[in-house]
Design a protein around this motif. Structure first.
Motif, PDB file in Angstrom:
ATOM      1  N   UNK A 223      34.492  42.802  36.077  1.00  0.00           N
ATOM      2  CA  UNK A 223      33.709  42.229  34.983  1.00  0.00           C
ATOM      3  C   UNK A 223      34.690  41.570  34.028  1.00  0.00           C
ATOM      4  N   UNK A 224      34.683  40.268  33.993  1.00  0.00           N
ATOM      5  CA  UNK A 224      35.572  39.524  33.100  1.00  0.00           C
ATOM      6  C   UNK A 224      34.858  39.243  31.777  1.00  0.00           C
ATOM      7  N   UNK A 225      35.622  39.140  30.700  1.00  0.00           N
ATOM      8  CA  UNK A 225      35.067  38.941  29.354  1.00  0.00           C
ATOM      9  C   UNK A 225      34.078  40.056  29.009  1.00  0.00           C
ATOM     10  N   UNK A 245      28.846  49.998  44.594  1.00  0.00           N
ATOM     11  CA  UNK A 245      29.872  48.950  44.607  1.00  0.00           C
ATOM     12  C   UNK A 245      30.960  49.375  43.628  1.00  0.00           C
ATOM     13  N   UNK A 246      32.200  49.387  44.077  1.00  0.00           N
ATOM     14  CA  UNK A 246      33.278  49.871  43.219  1.00  0.00           C
ATOM     15  C   UNK A 246      33.529  48.917  42.052  1.00  0.00           C
ATOM     16  N   UNK A 247      33.626  49.478  40.860  1.00  0.00           N
ATOM     17  CA  UNK A 247      34.054  48.706  39.694  1.00  0.00           C
ATOM     18  C   UNK A 247      35.579  48.688  39.699  1.00  0.00           C
ATOM     19  N   UNK A 248      36.140  47.531  40.008  1.00  0.00           N
ATOM     20  CA  UNK A 248      37.590  47.404  40.118  1.00  0.00           C
ATOM     21  C   UNK A 248      38.245  47.398  38.739  1.00  0.00           C
ATOM     22  N   UNK A 249      37.671  46.640  37.794  1.00  0.00           N
ATOM     23  CA  UNK A 249      38.259  46.569  36.456  1.00  0.00           C
ATOM     24  C   UNK A 249      37.292  45.865  35.513  1.00  0.00           C
ATOM     25  N   UNK A 250      37.430  46.164  34.224  1.00  0.00           N
ATOM     26  CA  UNK A 250      36.763  45.422  33.156  1.00  0.00           C
ATOM     27  C   UNK A 250      37.844  44.747  32.318  1.00  0.00           C
ATOM     28  N   UNK A 251      37.776  43.438  32.219  1.00  0.00           N
ATOM     29  CA  UNK A 251      38.767  42.687  31.453  1.00  0.00           C
ATOM     30  C   UNK A 251      38.111  42.104  30.216  1.00  0.00           C
ATOM     31  N   UNK A 252      38.675  42.399  29.038  1.00  0.00           N
ATOM     32  CA  UNK A 252      38.162  41.799  27.817  1.00  0.00           C
ATOM     33  C   UNK A 252      38.500  40.304  27.777  1.00  0.00           C
TER      34      UNK A 252
END
Length: 291
Positions: A223-225, A245-252
């Protein structure tokens, strides 16, 4: 050899920026395939040195031989696309309007119409500044058959990887769920979906995740932004949990993505101290999910 496809349900999520970052992390361990053939842009950052190129031919268009044409007007009458026109008294075909249905070819009493295969783009294999290779292409203006061109780009990337004994193929796929995306996913070992917390981003992410499931491909999501709409971000996270579904990363949100593109760099090059370990972490999670 393993194939990882980076996809998104819509444009503007940061898909290509993250694919570029991964290409710099992987370096010579991966052949890169730019399968966003309708709007390729990885070459703008990777600065390819073209080693080989060839024309890509696909689809047919009608051509009228004026020396055989009796000007009976039958071809113009039956062409539902309005592609047959008269210029200086001769019947000719507007290739931008012709759909290649070959109706005129079959009905012409003088056999004055022939169907010619069209050159609709070019394919390239290039050396890039990550000490690796880029399989990429350029589709002609108004040309179709982008799904077939994606298949060509992937095929050549695989051959380059096999010849050079390279372990991974990293594919930057097209946004959406159309033919180029289906072609990008075919034969992949892992799909990395990049989305954003907007109504359209969430909706389109669900569609591309559902499509990926049809191929039985393991997938993860970035999830970007993520900080721009925390309510939708939480909805995406809950959806990913429900669908396993694996959440790989959340990027602000980070202006580095914008600045990197302005300066023709990846975010790894622009700010290595900030992004190198983060992208390595993303890659390790992706690699662990590959089957």
């Amino acid at each position: 050899m393993k194939e990882i496809v980076v996809i998104s349900g819509k444009g503007g999520t940061g898909k290509t920026s993250l694919a570029l970052a991964l290409s710099f992390i992987l370096g010579p361990e991966a052949v890169i395939a730019d399968c966003d053939v309708d709007a390729p842009d990885m070459h703008l950052i990777l600065k390819p040195q073209i080693i080989s190129r060839e024309e890509f031919k696909s689809g047919y268009k009608a051509v009228i031989d004026s020396t055989k044409c009796s000007k009976c007007n039958l071809c113009q009458e039956i062409c539902r696309y309005g592609a047959v026109i008269v210029e200086s008294g001769n019947y000719t075909v507007n290739k931008m309007e012709c759909e290649g249905c070959s109706y005129c070819y079959h009905v012409c009493p003088e056999k004055a119409v022939r169907m010619e295969e069209q050159t609709v783009g070019e394919w390239f294999l290039s050396e890039i500044r990550t000490d690796s290779w880029l399989s990429h292409s350029q589709l002609g203006i108004g040309a179709d058959n982008s799904g077939k061109l994606v298949a060509k780009v992937k095929k050549e990337a695989k051959e380059a990887a096999e010849t050079r004994e390279i372990e991974y193929i990293l594919v930057d796929g097209s946004p959406g769920i159309g033919c180029p995306v289906i072609s990008s996913l075919s034969g992949a070992n892992y799909a990395l979906i990049v989305t954003e917390p907007s109504l359209t981003g969430f909706s389109d992410m669900k569609r591309v995740a559902e499509l990926t499931k049809q191929f039985f491909i393991p997938m993860g999501c970035i999830i970007n932004k993520a900080d721009l709409n925390k309510d939708i971000t939480n909805k995406i996270i809950n959806y990913l949990k429900t669908e396993e579904v694996e959440l790989i990363d959340c990027l602000d949100y980070d202006d580095d993505f914008h600045q990197a593109l302005i300066n023709s760099k990846s975010i790894i090059e622009l700010n290595p101290y900030k992004w190198t370990s983060r992208i390595y972490m993303i890659w390790n999670r992706v690699r662990n999910g590959i089957k």
